[in-house]
Design an enzyme around this catalytic site. Sequence first.
Site, short mmCIF file in Angstrom:
data_model
loop_
_atom_site.label_atom_id
_atom_site.label_comp_id
_atom_site.label_asym_id
_atom_site.label_seq_id
_atom_site.Cartn_x
_atom_site.Cartn_y
_atom_site.Cartn_z
N ARG A 116 49.89 33.73 34.13
CA ARG A 116 48.54 34.10 34.57
C ARG A 116 47.63 34.03 33.35
O ARG A 116 48.09 33.88 32.22
CB ARG A 116 48.49 35.44 35.30
CG ARG A 116 49.36 36.55 34.82
CD ARG A 116 49.11 37.06 33.43
NE ARG A 116 47.70 37.40 33.22
CZ ARG A 116 47.14 37.54 32.05
NH1 ARG A 116 47.83 37.36 30.93
NH2 ARG A 116 45.89 37.85 31.92
N GLY A 117 46.31 34.17 33.61
CA GLY A 117 45.34 33.97 32.54
C GLY A 117 44.84 32.53 32.63
O GLY A 117 45.63 31.60 32.78
N ALA A 118 43.52 32.37 32.52
CA ALA A 118 42.91 31.07 32.83
C ALA A 118 43.48 29.91 32.00
O ALA A 118 43.96 28.91 32.57
CB ALA A 118 41.39 31.19 32.66
N ARG B 95 45.46 28.90 42.64
CA ARG B 95 44.54 30.04 42.49
C ARG B 95 43.13 29.45 42.36
O ARG B 95 42.95 28.44 41.66
CB ARG B 95 44.88 30.89 41.25
CG ARG B 95 46.20 31.63 41.35
CD ARG B 95 46.40 32.57 40.17
NE ARG B 95 45.65 33.81 40.32
CZ ARG B 95 45.54 34.73 39.35
NH1 ARG B 95 46.09 34.53 38.16
NH2 ARG B 95 44.87 35.85 39.56
N ASP C 204 37.36 33.65 33.38
CA ASP C 204 38.07 32.69 34.23
C ASP C 204 37.19 31.50 34.57
O ASP C 204 37.68 30.41 34.87
CB ASP C 204 38.56 33.37 35.50
CG ASP C 204 39.73 34.29 35.16
OD1 ASP C 204 39.47 35.43 34.74
OD2 ASP C 204 40.88 33.82 35.25
N ASN D 193 35.45 37.19 35.65
CA ASN D 193 36.61 37.69 34.89
C ASN D 193 37.27 38.80 35.72
O ASN D 193 36.79 39.15 36.80
CB ASN D 193 36.19 38.18 33.50
CG ASN D 193 37.38 38.43 32.59
OD1 ASN D 193 38.27 37.57 32.48
ND2 ASN D 193 37.43 39.58 31.95
N LYS D 194 38.34 39.34 35.19
CA LYS D 194 39.14 40.34 35.91
C LYS D 194 38.27 41.45 36.50
O LYS D 194 37.33 41.92 35.86
CB LYS D 194 40.17 40.92 34.93
CG LYS D 194 41.12 41.96 35.49
CD LYS D 194 41.83 41.55 36.75
CE LYS D 194 42.60 40.26 36.61
NZ LYS D 194 42.97 39.68 37.94
#
Length: 349
Positions: A51-53, A88, A235, A245-246
Site C-alpha cells: 500500500r502507499g501510492a 485501487r 495519493d 491523502n489518507k
Amino acid sequence: MATPDPVPPTVAWRAGRIRLIDQRALPGRLRYVECATVAAVVGAIVDLTVRGAPAIGATGAYGVALAARTERTPAAVRRAAARVRRARPTAVNLAHGVDHVLAVHDAAVAAGDDPAAATLTAARAYAAADVRANRALGANGADLVPRGARVLTHCNAGALACVGYGTAVGVIRAAHERGRLHSVWVDETRPVLQGARLTAWELDRCGIPHTLVVDGAAAGLMARGLVDLVVVGADRVAADGAVANKIGTYGLAVAARHHGVPFVVAAPLATVDPDTPDGAAIVIEDRGPDEVTHLGGVRVAPVGTTAANPAFDVTPAALVSALVTEVGVVERPTRARIARHLREAARGD
Ligand code: MRU
C-alpha cells in the site's frame, strides 16, 4: 560501500516473481509475499499487502512485466494491465506505473522486440527512479523544516509506502540527517493504523525520535504549541493543487491553518495528475466496513453497527503551505504554480 537502508525495498523483482514486504504483518514480523500471477498482484494491492501510492505504482509497473511473461498474447497483457490498474482508484501512481510499462510493452511488440525483457527493464528503472525521486524531494523538503522542529505526520508516507526512503518520511529523514529535527508526532491513523504499525516501525529503524498519538490528539497538540510543522504524503494532487491523502488529512490541514502551523505535502511528480482538474474529480476509495468495526481483527462496535469507510479525503490547495517534489518546492500551490512547476520539470530546469 554504501550503508544499507534501514528499511529493505518494499517492492522488488526476484526470480520471475514480484516480492513484496507483507505490510499486514508489520510491526510484528518482517515477512515477504511473492506474486507469481496477475491475480495475486491485484489481490496484494486490494488487501493492503502493499500500500502507499508510489509502492502500488511500482507494483503496477512490475505487474505489467509479470503479465508480459504469463499472458499468451499482447491483447491478454493489456487486459491484465487493466485489471491491475483498477485495483485501487485514488492513488494516480498505480495508473502511472501500469501505463508507463504498458507503453514500453506496446512499443516492443510493434518493433518486434522481446516484450518480456523490455517491460522488466522498464519496471526496474521505474522502481529505481522512485527511490531517487524520494531522496531528492526529501532534501528539498528538509529546507522547510525549522531547526529543532517537532513534526507531525499522518498515515505512512515512508519507505514502506514507496520502493524506498519515503516522501513525507523522506523529508523527516533528511531533516534528521541534517540535525534539524527534534522529534516526530506519529498519528496512529485509524482505521488500519498505518501510523502506529508502519511509520513508528520505520522511524524506530531509522533511529528517529517519535511519539505515537491517537488521531484525535493532533489538533490539541497544535493548540498547545507542540507542533512546528505538519508533513504528509499524497495519493493524487489535482491540477488545482487539491490533495487526496489518507482519511483525516483534511482535518489536520484545517487545524494546522487555524493554529498557524505550516502544512507541507511531499509527493513525487508521478503523484501530480494534470488530467484530474480539481479535488472534486478525485475518486475516493470506499473500503469495507470491517476495517472500522474491528481493530486488529477484534470487533469493537456492536454487531449490526453500520460503518462508512472512506479511505481518503481531499484537502483544498488553499490549506497547503507548500508542495514538495523531487524538482523543487511549490509555495502556496495554485493551478498556475503547479502548471509552471510541471513545465519546468519537463524542461529539466
Ligand atoms: O491506504 P493506503 O495505506 O495506501 O494510504 C496511503 C496514504 O494515504 C499515503 O499517505 C499516500 O499514499 C502517500 S505515500 C508516499
